[in-house]
Design an enzyme around this catalytic site. Sequence first.
Site, short mmCIF file in Angstrom:
data_model
loop_
_atom_site.label_atom_id
_atom_site.label_comp_id
_atom_site.label_asym_id
_atom_site.label_seq_id
_atom_site.Cartn_x
_atom_site.Cartn_y
_atom_site.Cartn_z
N THR A 103 3.97 1.52 -0.91
CA THR A 103 4.69 1.53 -2.19
C THR A 103 3.81 2.12 -3.28
O THR A 103 4.27 2.93 -4.11
CB THR A 103 5.11 0.09 -2.56
OG1 THR A 103 5.84 -0.46 -1.47
CG2 THR A 103 5.96 0.06 -3.80
N PHE A 157 3.47 -8.61 -9.23
CA PHE A 157 4.58 -9.50 -8.85
C PHE A 157 4.97 -10.32 -10.08
O PHE A 157 4.10 -10.68 -10.88
CB PHE A 157 4.16 -10.43 -7.70
CG PHE A 157 4.17 -9.79 -6.35
CD1 PHE A 157 5.18 -10.07 -5.43
CD2 PHE A 157 3.18 -8.89 -5.98
CE1 PHE A 157 5.18 -9.47 -4.16
CE2 PHE A 157 3.18 -8.29 -4.72
CZ PHE A 157 4.19 -8.59 -3.82
N ALA A 185 -3.32 1.79 13.06
CA ALA A 185 -4.62 1.73 12.40
C ALA A 185 -5.55 0.70 13.02
O ALA A 185 -6.76 0.81 12.88
CB ALA A 185 -4.43 1.43 10.92
N LYS A 213 7.84 -5.78 10.71
CA LYS A 213 7.81 -5.08 9.43
C LYS A 213 9.20 -4.76 8.88
O LYS A 213 9.46 -4.91 7.69
CB LYS A 213 7.00 -3.78 9.55
CG LYS A 213 5.50 -4.02 9.63
CD LYS A 213 4.75 -2.75 9.95
CE LYS A 213 4.71 -1.81 8.76
NZ LYS A 213 3.83 -0.65 9.00
N LYS A 246 0.81 -1.22 0.00
CA LYS A 246 0.00 0.00 0.00
C LYS A 246 0.85 1.27 0.00
O LYS A 246 0.61 2.19 -0.79
CB LYS A 246 -0.95 -0.03 1.21
CG LYS A 246 -1.82 1.19 1.37
CD LYS A 246 -3.04 0.91 2.21
CE LYS A 246 -2.72 0.16 3.48
NZ LYS A 246 -1.94 0.96 4.44
N TRP A 300 6.86 -0.77 -8.49
CA TRP A 300 7.91 -1.34 -7.64
C TRP A 300 9.18 -1.56 -8.46
O TRP A 300 10.28 -1.26 -8.02
CB TRP A 300 7.43 -2.66 -7.02
CG TRP A 300 8.41 -3.25 -6.04
CD1 TRP A 300 8.51 -2.99 -4.71
CD2 TRP A 300 9.46 -4.18 -6.33
NE1 TRP A 300 9.54 -3.70 -4.14
CE2 TRP A 300 10.14 -4.44 -5.11
CE3 TRP A 300 9.90 -4.82 -7.49
CZ2 TRP A 300 11.23 -5.31 -5.03
CZ3 TRP A 300 10.98 -5.70 -7.41
CH2 TRP A 300 11.64 -5.93 -6.19
N PHE A 322 -3.67 -0.36 7.05
CA PHE A 322 -4.25 -1.70 6.90
C PHE A 322 -5.35 -1.71 5.82
O PHE A 322 -5.31 -0.94 4.88
CB PHE A 322 -4.76 -2.23 8.24
CG PHE A 322 -3.67 -2.48 9.24
CD1 PHE A 322 -2.52 -3.17 8.87
CD2 PHE A 322 -3.76 -2.02 10.54
CE1 PHE A 322 -1.49 -3.40 9.78
CE2 PHE A 322 -2.73 -2.25 11.46
CZ PHE A 322 -1.61 -2.94 11.07
#
Length: 559
Positions: free
Chosen positions: A76, A384, A276, A108, A74, A412, A304
């Site tokens: 990113t 991906f 969150a 994380k 998110k 990405w 989230f």
Amino acid sequence: MAEYKSDIEIARAAKKQPIMKIGAKLGIPEEHLLPYGHDKAKISAEFIASKKGGKDGKLILVTAINPTPAGEGKTTTTVGLGDGLNRIGKKAITCIREASLGPNFGVKGGAAGGGYAQVVPMEDMNLHFTGDFHAITTAHNLLSALIDNHIYWGNELGIDTRRVAWRRVMDMNDRALREIICSLGGVANGYPREAGFDITVASEVMAILCLATDLKDLQKRIGNIIVAYRRDKSPVYARDLKADGAMTVLLKDAMQPNLVQTLENNPAFVHGGPFANIAHGCNSVVATTTALKLADYVVTEAGFGADLGAEKFFDIKCRKAGLKPAAAVIVATVRAMKMNGGVKKEDLGRENVEAVKKGCANLGRHIENVKQFGVPVVVAMNHFVSDTDAEIAAMKDYVAEQGAEAILCKHWAQGSAGIEELAHKVVQLAESGQAQFAPLYPDEMKLFDKIDTIVKRIYRGLEAIADKGVRDQLKQWEDQGYGHLPICIAKTQYSFSTDPNLRGAPTGHVVPVREVRLSAGAGFVVAICGEIMTMPGLPRNPSSEKIYLNDMGYIEGLF
């Protein structure tokens, strides 16, 4: 095949511009930037005040499906979209939250985006940054110290030591401190009582900093914090302890938004960071409203999945700050759809179109929910390399059936070049005038009915349940004049239910409200549902085990 680089290696190779140059792009004079080194600065309160009353740009919310171990990306996507909008000729600012040290060293490992869609300086942002969280921690604990000190010196306010509501905080995951006994050791140390620690990002001071409009509003909200109750159950406020002035002094610089830059040298505001699943999960109102005065488009994120982050963004932040989002982006991945469809993490590399279709129910629910607020939606498919054409097509077809569009995004790997299509779509939605934003429930609705409304309309549960003590507490707050406040539900981020293992789009579940807390300064009521911790613990193998300085003096292990 191109050589794989970690996020931190990419960030380290960034060709950053001096922060004064980034400020100049936004028309911020050098004298209104307080530099922290060469690559980050705070924006002065005077400059922010001078922009009030100006025209606002368009506000774009980036939210997501319920997080899975497969990863969604998110932040990113938020950073990538900001770069993408700048790439197609729009003046855009990215607004994200600051990272908490607890999750950085826990699970994380970092929170500044990823790949070629990052905010830099990455290491600084993930560690001490400009000291905002330390200031919040100190201000919070000053109030804690003042409470116990007041009791020690005679307790003139008549605080019932059994009803001290203000815990202590630290910015670290430490389960050993969740419940403690303080003031042991004899008369000189005060009166022993039960107490405990929350993580700094769960502090009401954090929520207040992120909802306050200026220093005057900040001090007023701090003064309104309820710290304890007397034997007759009447509240004792922070202002009664004369804590509000000193706490505001500690937070003076922390109130100023932080200006940094993306890998593509576009401006980003990084400010505040309430959890969150515990708090309201958005960056500061000051950062967002200032950015709207300086840009055509402001891209911000909510924590989230949309059931928590977007709902709180709309019902708390937008309601309080008078914000009207022009469009929303829901981030999802083929991999996460497969996980929601029942595929194990180790099998995600194999094509499974049926699992994608099955798992899309979670995405569909979030699309419907965001539309309930009158905000037009587009889905960002964070790409991906393992995604197959058939899986991508299945996901796009499903989203089209929901009356929205899914756009494949490769930011990405490619930076802004990989997200141009989404940027154009966001502009189209924002300029279309489709947005008819309205919160989910009116201010005047009863507090428990607000909780029940969120459970039924957002979580699609059967009902919210609570014992008599919780309902009586809500009624008492209504009688004291707090009935107009919005609800901030604290629950697991992994599911629409309170069961973190219940993926997909469950219906008919019951949501138990275990406890309610009044955040009178922040201006919301927290409903704690299911097993949610306001002080997380570290996992068996914390990320900190892999974080170190290499021989060159560079930080390794943040990602």
